[in-house]
Enzyme design. Structure first.
Site, PDB file in Angstrom:
ATOM      1  N   ALA A  14      10.061  -4.051   8.500  1.00  0.00           N
ATOM      2  CA  ALA A  14       8.736  -4.562   8.854  1.00  0.00           C
ATOM      3  C   ALA A  14       8.107  -5.337   7.703  1.00  0.00           C
ATOM      4  O   ALA A  14       7.528  -6.415   7.897  1.00  0.00           O
ATOM      5  CB  ALA A  14       7.827  -3.404   9.271  1.00  0.00           C
ATOM      6  N   VAL A  15       8.212  -4.812   6.487  1.00  0.00           N
ATOM      7  CA  VAL A  15       7.630  -5.500   5.331  1.00  0.00           C
ATOM      8  C   VAL A  15       8.451  -6.735   4.978  1.00  0.00           C
ATOM      9  O   VAL A  15       7.902  -7.793   4.662  1.00  0.00           O
ATOM     10  CB  VAL A  15       7.520  -4.551   4.126  1.00  0.00           C
ATOM     11  CG1 VAL A  15       7.010  -5.288   2.897  1.00  0.00           C
ATOM     12  CG2 VAL A  15       6.597  -3.383   4.461  1.00  0.00           C
ATOM     13  N   ARG A 102       6.696   3.860  -9.503  1.00  0.00           N
ATOM     14  CA  ARG A 102       5.243   3.729  -9.666  1.00  0.00           C
ATOM     15  C   ARG A 102       4.664   4.511 -10.837  1.00  0.00           C
ATOM     16  O   ARG A 102       3.774   4.022 -11.534  1.00  0.00           O
ATOM     17  CB  ARG A 102       4.534   4.137  -8.373  1.00  0.00           C
ATOM     18  CG  ARG A 102       4.728   3.130  -7.246  1.00  0.00           C
ATOM     19  CD  ARG A 102       4.123   3.645  -5.957  1.00  0.00           C
ATOM     20  NE  ARG A 102       4.437   2.736  -4.840  1.00  0.00           N
ATOM     21  CZ  ARG A 102       4.373   3.089  -3.567  1.00  0.00           C
ATOM     22  NH1 ARG A 102       3.998   4.331  -3.247  1.00  0.00           N
ATOM     23  NH2 ARG A 102       4.670   2.230  -2.626  1.00  0.00           N
ATOM     24  N   CYS A 133       0.289   1.827  -0.116  1.00  0.00           N
ATOM     25  CA  CYS A 133      -0.579   0.982   0.704  1.00  0.00           C
ATOM     26  C   CYS A 133      -2.028   1.463   0.706  1.00  0.00           C
ATOM     27  O   CYS A 133      -2.963   0.671   0.550  1.00  0.00           O
ATOM     28  CB  CYS A 133      -0.042   0.909   2.128  1.00  0.00           C
ATOM     29  SG  CYS A 133       0.351   2.504   2.865  1.00  0.00           S
ATOM     30  N   SER A 163       2.241   1.904  11.417  1.00  0.00           N
ATOM     31  CA  SER A 163       3.020   0.943  10.632  1.00  0.00           C
ATOM     32  C   SER A 163       3.414   1.511   9.280  1.00  0.00           C
ATOM     33  O   SER A 163       4.377   1.058   8.673  1.00  0.00           O
ATOM     34  CB  SER A 163       2.228  -0.350  10.439  1.00  0.00           C
ATOM     35  OG  SER A 163       0.965  -0.072   9.857  1.00  0.00           O
ATOM     36  N   HIS A 247      -4.685   0.288   8.002  1.00  0.00           N
ATOM     37  CA  HIS A 247      -5.190   1.593   7.592  1.00  0.00           C
ATOM     38  C   HIS A 247      -6.708   1.519   7.385  1.00  0.00           C
ATOM     39  O   HIS A 247      -7.230   0.530   6.864  1.00  0.00           O
ATOM     40  CB  HIS A 247      -4.554   2.028   6.271  1.00  0.00           C
ATOM     41  CG  HIS A 247      -3.111   2.381   6.367  1.00  0.00           C
ATOM     42  ND1 HIS A 247      -2.406   2.444   7.549  1.00  0.00           N
ATOM     43  CD2 HIS A 247      -2.207   2.696   5.380  1.00  0.00           C
ATOM     44  CE1 HIS A 247      -1.151   2.796   7.304  1.00  0.00           C
ATOM     45  NE2 HIS A 247      -1.008   2.947   6.000  1.00  0.00           N
TER      46      HIS A 247
END
Length: 344
Positions: A14-15, A102, A133, A163, A247
């Site tokens: 999807a991304v 991260r 996100c 999503s 979101h």
């Protein structure tokens, strides 16, 4: 501006698919686009700039063979853990959209509107990490506020679209709604989520941790502190809702004790912040919603109000497209800033 050889790892997800749309819309300086995925995707094609490009297999050698200069990774943490080093060794900058890098102290975690200065630290590892996100859209609004008032604490409840679980999550919601209208929802399977997502909300995203928070919630805590370079208190409750994309977040910010919140000043700070839009007229039903933010590159804020009991507390509502602002758009913006720095 020179053009770059660009790889997208996770080309059919999807991304990954969102990257191609963004590259076209923003005229990203691409010399050669190389979509990469596992051997299961060999034979598939992606569409970019009115052309169809065959997906190539992700291998350790492919980055050097294709002379890749910018590599976007969005295929899961295990893939990044295994293959990012080969892209770096081939001379590429890796912009990683997974959680794997991260919290590595040697790898910058970047939201370009918030901490663009950290991008220059990429040379230490060859990697720039893209935050979670939900963190991205929240820290944008927090940075706008931090510019006017010192923040002490943040409490956030998220309303996260399907999503966030990729294509499988969105497809599961659609299938369950179809089953509902066919009067067979009780027969519908749920694999992407622990419980039925149609006509339901699930206060559980990612795995539970020993402190009774989930991994998703602690991502927001730890990433926010790293991005803002400030040890503010953060508490998150992350909830999955039956929405396809975008979101939403209900955010409460507690400023230092001496602050007396000025709502006009707050709205001005939000309005002047890059890539942010204020929608805040309750009487006319004007406020951010997923149907407004989906397929845009903006972060929307509204329902802005001062606490009834404490002058130093602010409440507001924040909405952004998770696939774009929360993933592909932020990664692309990192690359754009990286290019600016490299070409100075």
């Amino acid at each position: 501006m020179r053009k770059y050889n660009v790889a997208v790892v996770g080309a059919t997800g999807a991304v990954g698919e969102e990257f191609y749309r963004l590259f076209e819309e923003h005229n990203f300086p691409i010399n050669k686009l190389v979509p990469l995925a596992s051997s299961r995707s060999i034979g598939k094609e992606i569409e970019y700039n009115k052309k169809y490009i065959k997906v190539k297999e992700l291998t350790p050698e492919i980055f050097e063979e294709e002379e890749i200069e910018i590599a976007f990774f969005s295929a899961g943490g295990s893939v990044s853990a295994e293959f990012a080093k080969y892209a770096v060794e081939a001379g590429a900058v890796v912009i990683d959209n997974t959680s794997h890098f991260r919290m590595d102290p040697n790898i910058p975690l970047v939201v370009p509107e918030v901490n663009p200065e950290d991008i220059k630290l990429w040379r230490e590892s060859g990697i720039i990490a893209n935050p979670n996100c939900s963190t991205i859209q929240m820290v944008q609004s927090l940075k706008a506020l931090e510019n006017i008032y010192p923040i002490k604490r943040v409490d956030v409840s998220t309303y996260q679209a399907t999503s966030g679980a990729g294509k499988a999550g969105m497809e599961e919601l659609v299938k369950q709604m179809q089953d509902f209208f066919a009067f067979k929802l009780d027969e519908s399977e749920h694999k992407a989520f622990m419980h039925q997502i149609a006509l339901n909300v699930i206060p559980h995203i990612d795995v539970p941790l020993e402190n009774d928070y989930t991994k998703e919630e602690m991502k927001m805590v730890n990433e926010t502190r790293k991005i803002l370079h400030k040890d503010i208190e953060v508490s998150a409750t992350c909830v999955r809702v039956p929405v396809l994309r975008s979101h939403s977040e209900s955010i409460t910010v507690t400023f230092e004790d001496e602050v007396n919140v000025d709502i006009y000043k707050v709205k001005e700070a939000f309005s002047n912040f890059e890539n942010m839009k204020v929608m805040d007229n309750l009487n006319d039903g004007i406020y951010p919603m997923p149907v407004i933010s989906t397929d845009t590159d903006l972060t929307y804020v509204g329902r802005i109000r001062k606490d009834n009991f404490r002058d130093n507390i602010l409440h507001f509502w924040n909405v952004a497209d998770q696939v774009r602002v929360g993933a592909a758009t932020n990664a692309m913006r990192i690359a754009q800033k990286w290019i600016e720095l490299e070409e100075v």
